[in-house]
Each structure stands twice: as C-alpha cells, then as structure tokens.
Design an enzyme around this catalytic site. Structure first.
Site, short mmCIF file in Angstrom:
data_model
loop_
_atom_site.label_atom_id
_atom_site.label_comp_id
_atom_site.label_asym_id
_atom_site.label_seq_id
_atom_site.Cartn_x
_atom_site.Cartn_y
_atom_site.Cartn_z
N SER A 138 76.01 56.99 -1.47
CA SER A 138 76.82 56.66 -0.30
C SER A 138 75.92 56.72 0.91
CB SER A 138 77.96 57.68 -0.15
OG SER A 138 78.55 57.62 1.13
N TYR A 151 80.79 66.53 -0.32
CA TYR A 151 80.66 65.15 -0.79
C TYR A 151 79.31 64.58 -0.34
CZ TYR A 151 81.21 60.12 -1.13
OH TYR A 151 81.00 58.77 -1.40
#
Length: 261
Positions: A138, A151
């Site tokens: 990401s 995350y």
C-alpha cells in the site's frame, strides 16, 4: 500454460489481478473465505479467458492455512509460475482502542501468511524457467499513518520483505515485485471500519481495481521491484523520503483523526 495462485481472489484487487493474469494466459488457483464468490469468479474467468480456474475456500488467517494452501497448489500443478500475496485488510482507529485480537489477526494475514506461503512455494517456483511473486502492499507502506498504525506498519514490512527477497533471488528464475496501491474502490474502507466522511474523501482519489491490477501485472512481468499506480500516489509516496517524518505524520493524522467519533 503456467498457473498463478492468487490469495484474496474473490473480489476487489484480488479478483482484478486474477482476471488480468487469466487474460495473459495463466491458469488460476484462487483462494479466499467465500466459497460462493470464489465459485462465481472461477466460473466467469474460466469461461471468459479459456483457462482452467480452480478454487479453495479457506480462512487464511487460521493456523496452518499456508501449509494447507501450498499442499493444495502442489497437488494441482507442478507449473506454478506466479504467486500473488494479495489477501489482507486494515483496521481504522487508535491502537489502544482497537481489540488486540483483531489487530493480531490482521498482522497474521498481512505479514505472516505471505512469508509462510512464499517460503513453502518458493521451491516450486524456482523449478520454472521464469516465475514471479507479487506482494500487495500500500502507499501506507511509505510512512507512519496514525489511526492506521499497525496496517501501515504491516505494509512497510511487506515492502521491505519484498525488496530483500528480490535481492536474494537475483540469480534465480524468480522475480519479486511489490505493488503499492493508494485508495481503490473496494470494500477495504468498510471492513476497516472507516466513517462515511473519511470514505468520501478517499473516493475522490480512488482508482478502480482493474486499473491497479493492470499496473501490477505489467510491472510484475517486466521484472520491476516496485510499482505505485497513479501519478499522484507515486508523487505522494516518493515525497515521504524528502519531507520530515513528523510533518507527514501530522498531515496523515489531520486527515484520519478528525473523522474519528
């Protein structure tokens, strides 16, 4: 024809990656939790692209899931040429407020599963004339993101793991690529528990899963180390290397924290 194994393949970026690889002539081995969704994806992509598409419903966060999946893959083919570690999710909120068990489950899926699965399938991949590993990280991998703290940390781990493994395999037939999308029109925000207001902000900058998948597979087959889809995402991620960390963290916090209840 070679095979590609895709985790988290029932929807979103995983489904789009499966479609992109099928369109390039790869047979598919698909896994995710939902049997009905997997069956639909396998049927549709198999018919559309004329490839074999098999699936295994599996909760990939469960202990032993990587071993079971690797054994299943080896039973169905000796010509595994692509491994896509796509399964993963995020949790939005302050670290101390989120249940620890839920965060540990996320870390298992985002980090340990790709490590375990790659370790088990690497010998099979190395038997091919040319093989590829695609890890889905990401843009959050490039900086700390308050309220997405673990995350972002898990994706930073995956990015570093990808680059280190890529170097170790430089003299082998296996190439490793890390795909780091920004906001994408999937159910990520819903599963992460993000507010409607925050989702509206993200939607203004979102790419489609199909766009992300095309970037990813093109970079994968070209042997690139990293790919960040979208010009704005690429610039934002690269700027984090030049801007003081405290400033990027403050900017991220201003975006995410103000939407917390």
């Amino acid at each position: 024809m070679p095979y590609a194994l895709i985790t988290g393949a029932s929807r979103g970026i995983g489904r789009a990656l499966a479609a992109e690889l099928a369109g390039r002539g790869y047979h598919l081995l698909l896994t995710a939790r939902s049997q009905d969704q997997l069956a639909q994806v396998a049927t549709e992509l198999g018919a559309q692209h004329g490839v074999e598409a098999r699936f295994l419903p599996l909760d990939l966060a469960e202990p032993g899931a990587a071993t079971r999946l690797a054994e299943w893959a080896r039973q169905h083919t000796k010509e595994l040429a692509v491994l896509v570690n796509n399964a993963g999710y995020g949790l939005w909120g302050r670290f101390e407020d989120l249940p620890l068990a839920a965060q540990q489950n996320m870390l298992q899926l985002n980090m340990l599963l790709p490590v375990e699965l790659t370790h088990q399938l690497l010998p099979l991949l190395k038997q091919q004339p040319k093989a590829y590993i695609l890890n889905i990280a990401s843009t959050a991998a490039y900086q700390a993101v308050p309220t997405l703290t673990l995350y972002a940390a898990s994706k930073a781990f995956l990015l570093t793991f990808s680059r280190g493994l890529r170097y170790e395999l430089r003299d082998s037939p296996v190439s490793v690529t890390c795909l780091s999308p920004g906001a994408t029109t999937t159910d990520f925000a819903d599963r992460a528990g993000m507010s409607a207001g925050l989702q509206e902000v993200a939607a203004k900058l979102s790419m489609t899963p199909e766009q992300v998948a095309k970037f990813g597979v093109t970079a994968l087959l070209a042997g690139e180390a990293e790919v960040i889809p979208g010009a704005l995402n690429k610039v934002s991620a690269r700027l984090t290397g030049f801007v003081p960390k405290a400033l990027t963290e403050k900017i991220a916090a201003n975006i995410y924290e103000k939407h917390l209840k």
